[in-house]
Design a protein around this motif. Structure first.
Motif, mmCIF file in Angstrom:
data_model
loop_
_atom_site.group_PDB
_atom_site.id
_atom_site.type_symbol
_atom_site.label_atom_id
_atom_site.label_comp_id
_atom_site.label_asym_id
_atom_site.label_seq_id
_atom_site.Cartn_x
_atom_site.Cartn_y
_atom_site.Cartn_z
ATOM 1 N N MET A 169 0.929 -1.201 -0.287
ATOM 2 C CA MET A 169 0.214 -0.204 0.024
ATOM 3 C C MET A 169 0.667 1.139 -0.512
ATOM 4 N N ALA A 170 0.515 2.577 -0.606
ATOM 5 C CA ALA A 170 1.541 3.617 -0.179
ATOM 6 C C ALA A 170 1.330 4.118 0.792
ATOM 7 N N ASP A 171 1.920 5.139 1.107
ATOM 8 C CA ASP A 171 2.573 5.556 2.010
ATOM 9 C C ASP A 171 1.098 6.947 2.062
ATOM 10 N N VAL A 172 1.100 7.435 3.320
ATOM 11 C CA VAL A 172 0.130 8.442 3.172
ATOM 12 C C VAL A 172 0.536 9.520 3.218
ATOM 13 N N ARG A 173 -0.404 10.927 2.812
ATOM 14 C CA ARG A 173 0.855 11.497 2.095
ATOM 15 C C ARG A 173 0.619 12.900 3.170
ATOM 16 N N GLU A 174 1.556 13.451 3.989
ATOM 17 C CA GLU A 174 1.213 14.182 5.126
ATOM 18 C C GLU A 174 2.923 14.993 4.995
ATOM 19 N N ASP A 175 2.792 15.949 5.960
ATOM 20 C CA ASP A 175 4.288 16.935 5.898
ATOM 21 C C ASP A 175 5.090 16.060 7.022
ATOM 22 N N TRP A 176 6.620 15.690 6.782
ATOM 23 C CA TRP A 176 7.077 16.103 8.036
ATOM 24 C C TRP A 176 7.021 16.954 8.706
ATOM 25 N N PRO A 177 6.499 16.695 9.997
ATOM 26 C CA PRO A 177 6.579 18.422 11.312
ATOM 27 C C PRO A 177 8.198 18.067 11.546
ATOM 28 N N GLU A 178 8.249 19.696 12.010
ATOM 29 C CA GLU A 178 9.983 19.643 12.659
ATOM 30 C C GLU A 178 9.900 18.983 13.856
ATOM 31 N N LEU A 179 10.799 18.069 14.401
ATOM 32 C CA LEU A 179 11.438 18.025 15.541
ATOM 33 C C LEU A 179 11.615 19.253 16.697
ATOM 34 N N PRO A 180 10.401 18.600 17.705
ATOM 35 C CA PRO A 180 9.948 19.984 18.611
ATOM 36 C C PRO A 180 11.557 20.062 19.206
ATOM 37 N N THR A 181 11.476 21.261 19.767
ATOM 38 C CA THR A 181 12.370 21.645 21.228
ATOM 39 C C THR A 181 12.084 21.722 21.966
ATOM 40 N N THR A 182 11.025 21.149 22.848
ATOM 41 C CA THR A 182 10.320 21.106 23.903
ATOM 42 C C THR A 182 8.774 19.800 23.948
ATOM 43 N N GLY A 183 8.236 19.607 24.247
ATOM 44 C CA GLY A 183 6.987 19.257 24.806
ATOM 45 C C GLY A 183 7.526 17.665 24.488
ATOM 46 N N PHE A 184 8.120 16.913 25.068
ATOM 47 C CA PHE A 184 8.715 15.760 24.077
ATOM 48 C C PHE A 184 9.059 14.983 26.696
ATOM 49 N N VAL A 185 8.534 14.038 26.303
ATOM 50 C CA VAL A 185 9.865 13.240 27.142
ATOM 51 C C VAL A 185 11.068 12.350 27.146
ATOM 52 N N ALA A 186 12.303 12.885 27.327
ATOM 53 C CA ALA A 186 12.724 11.882 26.508
ATOM 54 C C ALA A 186 13.810 11.572 27.879
ATOM 55 N N GLY A 187 14.294 9.999 28.655
ATOM 56 C CA GLY A 187 15.327 9.405 29.741
ATOM 57 C C GLY A 187 14.873 9.439 30.694
ATOM 58 N N ARG A 188 13.303 9.107 30.876
ATOM 59 C CA ARG A 188 12.654 8.984 32.320
ATOM 60 C C ARG A 188 11.229 8.583 31.635
ATOM 61 N N THR A 189 10.860 8.623 32.536
ATOM 62 C CA THR A 189 8.697 7.875 32.046
ATOM 63 C C THR A 189 8.261 9.282 32.377
ATOM 64 N N ALA A 190 7.145 9.313 31.976
ATOM 65 C CA ALA A 190 6.458 10.358 31.913
ATOM 66 C C ALA A 190 5.752 9.785 33.624
ATOM 67 N N THR A 191 5.253 12.139 33.390
ATOM 68 C CA THR A 191 4.397 11.772 34.801
ATOM 69 C C THR A 191 2.631 12.404 33.890
ATOM 70 N N GLN A 192 2.042 12.364 35.006
ATOM 71 C CA GLN A 192 0.147 13.080 35.298
ATOM 72 C C GLN A 192 0.386 14.480 33.978
ATOM 73 N N ALA A 193 1.871 15.378 35.207
ATOM 74 C CA ALA A 193 1.961 15.950 34.854
ATOM 75 C C ALA A 193 2.250 16.797 33.124
ATOM 76 N N ASP A 194 3.557 15.749 32.645
ATOM 77 C CA ASP A 194 3.727 15.753 31.564
ATOM 78 C C ASP A 194 2.484 15.588 30.834
ATOM 79 N N VAL A 195 1.851 14.922 31.222
ATOM 80 C CA VAL A 195 0.500 14.650 30.313
ATOM 81 C C VAL A 195 -0.169 15.829 29.953
ATOM 82 N N ALA A 196 -0.579 16.461 31.132
ATOM 83 C CA ALA A 196 -1.715 17.724 31.376
ATOM 84 C C ALA A 196 -1.201 18.653 30.597
ATOM 85 N N SER A 197 0.533 18.859 30.608
ATOM 86 C CA SER A 197 1.055 20.197 30.108
ATOM 87 C C SER A 197 0.946 20.066 28.363
ATOM 88 N N GLY A 198 0.648 18.113 28.039
ATOM 89 C CA GLY A 198 0.930 18.332 26.511
ATOM 90 C C GLY A 198 2.628 17.652 26.226
#
Length: 104
Positions: free
Chosen positions: A1-30
């Motif tokens: 099947m073909a790939d879905v045609r969507e733009d690649w987003p830029e990599l975020p500089t914030t708004g992600f969780v790295a090197g640890r587990t996420a908390t409910q506060a991380d979910v609430a903040s996006g």
């Protein structure tokens, strides 16, 4: 099947969780897609990075991996975001890791 045609987003500089587990506060903040309330451990996957997410019909969708955690039993669950900001959780076998260079 073909790939879905969507733009690649830029990599975020914030708004992600790295090197640890996420908390409910991380979910609430996006910053995180999910939280396991201590039932997981941090994954060593590079976050953020580009991935192809494979849907049930075999199509590939461009996404950014914004979270990765290992749950009991050894499975890795990842949090994904698309260029429109839509979020989803998936298992590691559902994605193809592409690294930090924006795919063409």
């Amino acid at each position: 099947m073909a790939d879905v045609r969507e733009d690649w987003p830029e990599l975020p500089t914030t708004g992600f969780v790295a090197g640890r587990t996420a908390t409910q506060a991380d979910v609430a903040s996006g910053a995180a897609i999910f939280a396991t309330d201590g039932a997981s451990s941090a994954s060593d996957l590079k976050v953020p990075q580009y991935v192809w997410w494979h849907d049930d019909e075999g199509r590939r969708h461009p996404r950014v991996l914004v979270q990765a955690e290992m749950v009991p039993g050894g499975m890795t669950i990842v949090g994904l975001r698309d260029s429109a900001g839509n979020e989803a959780a998936a298992t590691l076998p559902e994605v193809e890791l592409l690294g930090t260079r924006k795919p063409e």
